[in-house]
Write a protein that holds these residues in place. Structure first.
Motif, PDB file in Angstrom:
ATOM      1  N   ASP A  41      -0.804   1.077   2.035  1.00 30.15           N
ATOM      2  CA  ASP A  41       0.297   1.863   0.869  1.00 30.15           C
ATOM      3  C   ASP A  41       1.964   2.258   2.407  1.00 30.15           C
ATOM      4  OD1 ASP A  41      -0.965   3.677   2.229  1.00 30.15           O
ATOM      5  OD2 ASP A  41      -1.091   4.810   0.830  1.00 30.15           O
ATOM      6  N   SER A  42       1.954   2.502   3.642  1.00 27.05           N
ATOM      7  CA  SER A  42       3.021   2.556   4.281  1.00 27.05           C
ATOM      8  C   SER A  42       3.617   1.793   3.896  1.00 27.05           C
ATOM      9  CB  SER A  42       2.386   1.993   5.530  1.00 27.05           C
ATOM     10  OG  SER A  42       2.057   1.052   5.824  1.00 27.05           O
ATOM     11  N   LYS A  82      -8.422  -0.574   0.083  1.00 22.68           N
ATOM     12  CA  LYS A  82      -8.888   0.139   1.044  1.00 22.68           C
ATOM     13  C   LYS A  82      -8.644   1.005   0.574  1.00 22.68           C
ATOM     14  CE  LYS A  82      -6.315   1.298   4.710  1.00 22.68           C
ATOM     15  NZ  LYS A  82      -6.433   2.764   4.644  1.00 22.68           N
TER      16      LYS A  82
HETATM   17  O1  KIV Z   1      -1.050   2.431   4.956  1.00 22.76           O
HETATM   18  C1  KIV Z   1      -1.380   1.831   6.355  1.00 22.76           C
HETATM   19  O2  KIV Z   1      -0.308   1.385   6.846  1.00 22.76           O
HETATM   20  C2  KIV Z   1      -2.113   2.356   6.806  1.00 22.76           C
HETATM   21  C3  KIV Z   1      -2.553   2.181   7.921  1.00 22.76           C
HETATM   22  C4  KIV Z   1      -2.296   3.460   9.007  1.00 22.76           C
HETATM   23  C5  KIV Z   1      -3.974   2.363   8.483  1.00 22.76           C
HETATM   24  O3  KIV Z   1      -3.706   2.586   6.113  1.00 22.76           O
END
Ligand code: KIV
Length: 271
Positions: free
Chosen positions: A51-52, A120
């Motif tokens: 979600d980044s 996740k």
């Molecule tokens: O959303 C993301 O990029 C993450 C990573 C920092 C593990 O959850």
């Protein structure tokens, strides 16, 4: 013979076998077809559609605004590009915290509409019921502990988590609870290396660290950070493998110059 060089398709079972063999797992984020194709061809084990994307693709300050529809769009693009890597997709903020039925519905949409292999979510004991319900539908789940960016307004800052005894103990308890519930792995973000090592030795599933030191089973970085596309973000744990922002700007400046000076297109570049 190493497992990673021998498998045609990385599965959650392969990751577990890698932990048992002491082979480190390489994971990166990916959000679009073109980059995901390069990551897969380069041999990355896991692509996390994080979600980044909210930050690096959409330009928001936090991960909170990204929607389930947005995540599905990114994840489907990544899956189309991937033939070997395991694709894991973040459930975005607000799509699983309500109750376990909501969490299951969100996870099912991801699996049905993207073709990804796992989801996740962030949190410990408080999300175990959701983890179990999602698993009961046959969907593999990865956990995420430590600095969990969806809770940034609760934390107030992006500093290292679990530096005091109480939070460190809670993190250990949460990791054990997630492993017991059936998660196939856990991301440990921005926690002391010693604590990450202890958790890694205590649980039977792989830990993937980001800012969690070297005593974990694998590492993950945000693609745009490690390639040097993002410029402002420079935490201690980030190793930049390239300075792509400089190269891209240089190429674009050369193009602009060529267009303005009528050096592009030349005779061979036309019909
Ligand atoms: O959303 C993301 O990029 C993450 C990573 C920092 C593990 O959850």
């Amino acid at each position: 013979m190493s497992l990673h060089s021998n498998v045609r398709r990385v599965t959650t079972h392969v990751l577990l076998a890698m932990k048992l063999k002491g082979e480190k797992i390489a994971m990166l984020t990916g959000y679009d077809y073109s980059f995901a194709r390069l990551l897969d061809q380069a041999g990355i084990d896991v692509i996390l559609v994080g979600d980044s994307a909210s930050n690096v693709m959409a330009g928001y300050e936090t991960t909170l605004p990204i929607t389930l529809d947005n995540m599905i769009y990114h994840a489907a693009s990544v899956v189309r590009a991937t033939s070997r890597a395991l694709v894991v997709v973040d459930l975005p903020f607000g799509t699983y915290q309500g109750n376990s039925m909501e969490a299951l519905a969100s996870a099912i949409r991801i699996m049905k509409e993207t073709g990804a292999s796992a989801i996740k979510l962030e949190g410990g004991k408080e999300i175990v019921e959701s983890v179990e319900r999602i698993l009961s539908a046959g969907i593999p789940v990865m956990g995420h502990l430590g600095l969990t960016p969806q809770s940034i307004h609760k934390f107030g800052t992006y500093v290292v988590r679990a530096t005091d005894k109480e939070e460190a103990q809670k993190l250990k308890d949460d990791a054990l609870a997630l492993a017991k519930a059936g998660c196939f792995g856990i991301v440990l973000e921005k926690i002391p290396a010693k604590l990450a090592g202890e958790v890694t030795r205590e649980i039977s599933i792989p830990t993937i660290g980001i800012g969690a030191g070297s005593e974990v089973d694998g590492q993950v970085l945000v693609l745009h950070d490690m390639l040097g596309i993002t410029q402002e973000f420079s935490p201690r744990f980030l190793r930049r493998y390239h300075n792509l922002q400089m190269e891209v700007k240089g190429a674009v400046q050369n193009y602009i110059e060529d267009v303005r000076s009528q050096n592009f297109p030349n005779e061979k570049e036309q019909y």
